[in-house]
Design an enzyme around this catalytic site. Structure first.
Site, PDB file in Angstrom:
ATOM      1  N   GLY A   1       0.775  -1.229   0.000  1.00 10.04           N
ATOM      2  CA  GLY A   1       0.000   0.000   0.000  1.00 10.04           C
ATOM      3  C   GLY A   1       0.808   1.281   0.000  1.00 10.04           C
ATOM      4  O   GLY A   1       0.234   2.364   0.100  1.00 10.04           O
TER       5      GLY A   1
ATOM      6  N   HIS B   1       7.777   7.063   5.473  1.00  5.02           N
ATOM      7  CA  HIS B   1       6.827   7.781   6.322  1.00  5.02           C
ATOM      8  C   HIS B   1       6.080   6.796   7.196  1.00  5.02           C
ATOM      9  O   HIS B   1       5.912   5.639   6.853  1.00  5.02           O
ATOM     10  CB  HIS B   1       5.843   8.608   5.488  1.00  5.02           C
ATOM     11  CG  HIS B   1       5.015   7.823   4.519  1.00  5.02           C
ATOM     12  ND1 HIS B   1       5.523   7.358   3.319  1.00  5.02           N
ATOM     13  CD2 HIS B   1       3.719   7.439   4.557  1.00  5.02           C
ATOM     14  CE1 HIS B   1       4.565   6.718   2.658  1.00  5.02           C
ATOM     15  NE2 HIS B   1       3.464   6.738   3.388  1.00  5.02           N
TER      16      HIS B   1
END
Length: 117
Positions: free
Chosen positions: A96, A103
């Site tokens: 994903g 991050h």
């Protein structure tokens, strides 16, 4: 090259101030901003200022920066009043990851059952 800003990276552009974001926390090595497509009442992204493709690359190249990202994520959660929260690193498109700049998602404010999904 790892660590160097990438001209085509959305998050590098946010770090540089070239793309607007709702910043909620900054340190010398990290930037945190609200996700534009929140999946929970609190959904903040914490990124290293230096470009690294994903969490594994960040940890291998700069363990201190990886620790800084985690520390900042905890500070963001506390500032948001989250007593319980989830930290999610997506590594690779199959997991994903859509922006290839390391991050962590800070998610809180709703039930976060396990397993996720």
């Amino acid at each position: 090259m790892a660590g160097e800003p990438q001209a085509d990276c959305l998050f590098c552009k946010i770090v540089a101030g070239d793309v607007p974001a709702t910043l909620v926390h900054e340190t010398a090595t990290t930037v945190a901003f609200r996700d534009i497509n929140p999946q929970a009442p609190t959904h903040v992204l914490v990124i290293p200022r230096a470009h690294h493709r994903d969490a594994a690359s960040l940890a291998a190249a700069d363990p201190q920066a990886a620790a800084d990202v985690l520390r900042a994520a905890g500070e963001v959660a506390a500032a948001e009043g989250a007593e319980a929260y989830r930290l999610v690193f997506n590594t690779g498109a199959g997991a994903g990851q859509t922006v290839f700049h390391a991050h962590v998602h800070v998610l809180a404010g709703r039930g976060l059952e396990w397993p996720p999904g």
